[in-house]
Design an enzyme around this catalytic site. Structure first.
Site, PDB file in Angstrom:
ATOM      1  CG  HIS A 277      -2.106   0.651   1.326  1.00 29.01           C
ATOM      2  ND1 HIS A 277      -1.732   2.125   1.808  1.00 29.01           N
ATOM      3  CD2 HIS A 277      -3.417   0.715   1.056  1.00 29.01           C
ATOM      4  CE1 HIS A 277      -2.809   3.092   2.041  1.00 29.01           C
ATOM      5  NE2 HIS A 277      -3.930   2.435   1.357  1.00 29.01           N
TER       6      HIS A 277
ATOM      7  CG  ASP B 192       0.501  -2.360   6.494  1.00 31.84           C
ATOM      8  OD1 ASP B 192      -0.390  -2.699   7.084  1.00 31.84           O
ATOM      9  OD2 ASP B 192       0.185  -1.859   5.065  1.00 31.84           O
TER      10      ASP B 192
ATOM     11  CD  GLN C 217      -7.014  -4.647   4.413  1.00 31.30           C
ATOM     12  OE1 GLN C 217      -8.049  -5.358   4.785  1.00 31.30           O
ATOM     13  NE2 GLN C 217      -7.374  -2.839   3.878  1.00 31.30           N
TER      14      GLN C 217
ATOM     15  CE  LYS D  11      -7.337   0.501   5.906  1.00 37.06           C
ATOM     16  NZ  LYS D  11      -7.838   0.503   5.201  1.00 37.06           N
TER      17      LYS D  11
ATOM     18  CB  CYS E  41      -3.346   3.118  -1.514  1.00 36.72           C
ATOM     19  SG  CYS E  41      -5.272   4.560  -1.111  1.00 36.72           S
TER      20      CYS E  41
END
Ligand SMILES: Cc1ncc(COP(=O)(O)O)c(C=O)c1O
Lengths: 154, 412
Positions: B123, B200, B203, B226, B366
């Protein structure tokens, strides 16, 4: 079914322009040209013009994008061919009114492009419709060739 | 336990509406998720009963607010199995978390000629902070290639990560491909070479059990919004050995011990990084979201999404002219499905699906370097979550087929 509502936006004329675009390609001797991108969606468009004695005697576009942006570019070339620079700039403003849901003064001169009036009900898609017209405006406002541009965020 | 889905959807009022005269099917969960009543209620209760500034007062409300804010930190710690709350920093979200690491850790350990390794599936928020760091320091930014089915190319990873590599920062679950990367294996390799591993997890944390100690990552970033919490709150987990050496990026109230005219001293971890009045309500909302998710169970949530994907994949593969990105096997992925219909632009797909009440995203997500890598100007993306049902998966497939028909053949 709900897809019938799509007809408001994707009129037959629009689908036709996107599937069989007018004046898509490259000019041998353009007097001005520009590339414009819409960074939020990856659309990119090149517009080439031949301007002689203040009149647009030829125009081509190329690039990649959605149905709306490609159809709009095709319609734009229909609308501005053989117009003076001032007339073309005036029509860019008129078109921008149309896609915002306003009534233009020169409906006739806009031609097929009037069919994009339905875009006003799909706010997320207005930029798709205006990309090629913004490119035209920038090209007309520039004095040479090979100018690069990017659609700025509102 | 199986999730009582019909009952569960009652917790989300926003899902009980019609969009364009069709029942809303919300499939943009990778962008942000909807919030259950329990989270909204927690915010309301906080403002009705306990609102005050934290760490600043001796009065009763200040004490309550502080207890609840720090209580939320403890919930996060338990949720990701961090060793201590000193290693759990509240941020604005994944983007802020990754920027903090790139800035503060980057300034601490990166020198000219060093290498930083990321991948082609990142991302923008896990690309640009490293680009900036590399430019600032004269370091080199390298990208790990992907395999044809959208996984990290592990051979290439082993090639790109060398003794010169000081930092490796990788996405745990891709927001475009849905693929789950083998973080532990990569972390071991990075540590072997003497590098620092940053993950990261934007998600991942909302969709599966995550144990930062089991992953052994040095830093792990994620966002509250999220995972059913409000916007504006996120987390940076970092190993104490690094956080202690790192300098804070913001200075002001809350983060200091003693302030003199020419110099000051910082509070201990985690507060030295949290300058100014923090997002107290956001943290409390995140705590409530964690309670909600844990009550259902992260393994259950992961299974639910994988079942939906396993149910959908064969149906999608049957659609002629549909390209799917990322691995096909449900067990390799979460409920993020990116796709394109030949000859139809993803924006047209998203507009058409919206007319059917189905909210999907279209664009570069993104991840412009990934779009270029896949040779796509953009893709459409449906992303499922806990509250999505099999009936919605069916509706999605129907809307997709109708969309394709409309653009390729027009309405009958
Ligand atoms: C994989 C990934 N990383 C980072 C982010 C950035 O998260 P946020 O916008 O909450 O900071 C997102 C969300 O858009 C994401 O999907």
């Amino acid at each position: 079914m709900a897809l019938t509502k799509l007809d408001q936006l994707y009129r037959a004329v629009i689908l036709d322009h996107s599937q069989h675009p007018r004046r898509r390609g490259v000019l041998d001797k353009a007097t001005t040209q520009i590339e414009l991108k819409n960074p939020t969606c990856g659309d990119v468009i090149q517009v080439q013009l031949t301007v002689e004695d203040d009149k647009i005697t030829d125009v081509r576009f190329d690039g990649s994008g959605c149905t709306i942006s490609m159809a709009s570019a095709s319609m734009m070339t229909d609308t501005i061919l053989n117009k003076s620079v001032d007339e073309a700039l005036m029509l860019v403003n008129e078109f921008s009114e149309v896609v915002q849901g306003n009534k233009p003064e020169h409906e006739q001169a806009l031609g097929d492009a009037m069919m994009l009036a339905g875009v006003s009900k799909f706010p997320a898609r207005i930029k798709c419709a205006t990309l090629s017209w913004k490119a035209l405006e920038k090209a007309l406002g520039s004095d040479g060739t090979g100018v690069d541009g990017q659609l700025t965020h509102d | 336990m199986t999730v009582p889905y019909e009952h569960l959807r009652e917790d989300f009022k926003i899902l009980q509406q019609h969009v364009n005269d069709e029942p809303l099917v919300y499939l943009d969960n990778a962008a942000t998720t909807q919030k259950p009543e329990a989270v909204l209620k927690a915010l309301e209760t906080y403002y009705h009963t306990s609102n005050a500034n934290v760490h600043r007062g001796v009065h009763t409300l200040a004490e309550r607010a502080t207890t609840q804010y720090e209580g939320a930190r403890e919930k996060v710690r338990r949720f990701i199995n961090a060793p201590s709350t000193a290693e759990v920093l509240f941020t604005r979200g994944t983007t802020t978390s990754l920027n903090w690491v790139a800035r503060s850790l980057g300034d601490l350990i990166i020198e000219e000629g060093d290498e930083i390794v990321i991948s082609f599936m990142e991302h923008h928020s896990n690309i640009i902070p490293w680009q900036q760091l590399a430019k600032r320091k004269g370091a080199k930014l390298k990208y790990i290639e992907l395999t044809d089915d959208g996984k990290l190319d592990m051979d290439d990873a082993r090639e790109k990560i060398t003794e010169q590599t000081k930092i490796v920062s990788l996405v745990h679950v891709s927001n475009v491909l849905g693929v789950v990367n083998p973080i532990r294996e990569l972390t071991d390799y990075v540590h072997d070479k003497g590098g620092v591993m940053v993950v990261d997890g934007a998600q991942a944390v909302p969709h599966m059990p995550v144990d930062v100690q089991a992953l052994d990552a040095d830093f792990y970033a994620f966002s509250g919004h999220k995972m059913m919490a409000p916007t504006g709150i996120g987390v940076l987990y970092g190993k104490r050995k690094w956080l202690e050496k790192m300098e804070p990026l913001e200075f002001g109230g809350e983060m200091i011990d003693f302030v003199e005219l020419q110099d000051s001293t910082w509070k201990e971890l985690p507060w030295k990084f949290e300058a100014g009045t923090p997002n107290i309500a956001g943290a409390i909302g995140l705590g409530a979201a964690i309670d909600y998710l844990e009550n259902i169970g992260m393994r259950e949530i992961m299974n639910h999404e994988q079942n939906l994907v396993a149910y959908l994949m064969p149906k999608l593969e049957e659609i002629e002219g549909l390209t799917l990105f990322g691995p096909k096997k449900a067990s390799d992925r979460t409920g993020v499905i990116s796709f394109n219909i030949d000859g139809v632009h993803p924006h047209d797909v998203a507009t058409a699906m919206d007319m059917e009440g189905v909210a999907v995203r279209a664009g570069h997500h993104c991840a412009q370097p990934l779009m270029n890598y896949l040779n796509q100007p953009a893709t459409a993306r449906a992303s499922f979550y806990l509250y999505n049902t099999v009936a919605e998966a069916d509706k999605f497939v129907d809307a997709l087929k109708a969309t394709k028909e409309f653009f390729l053949h027009g309405l009958d």
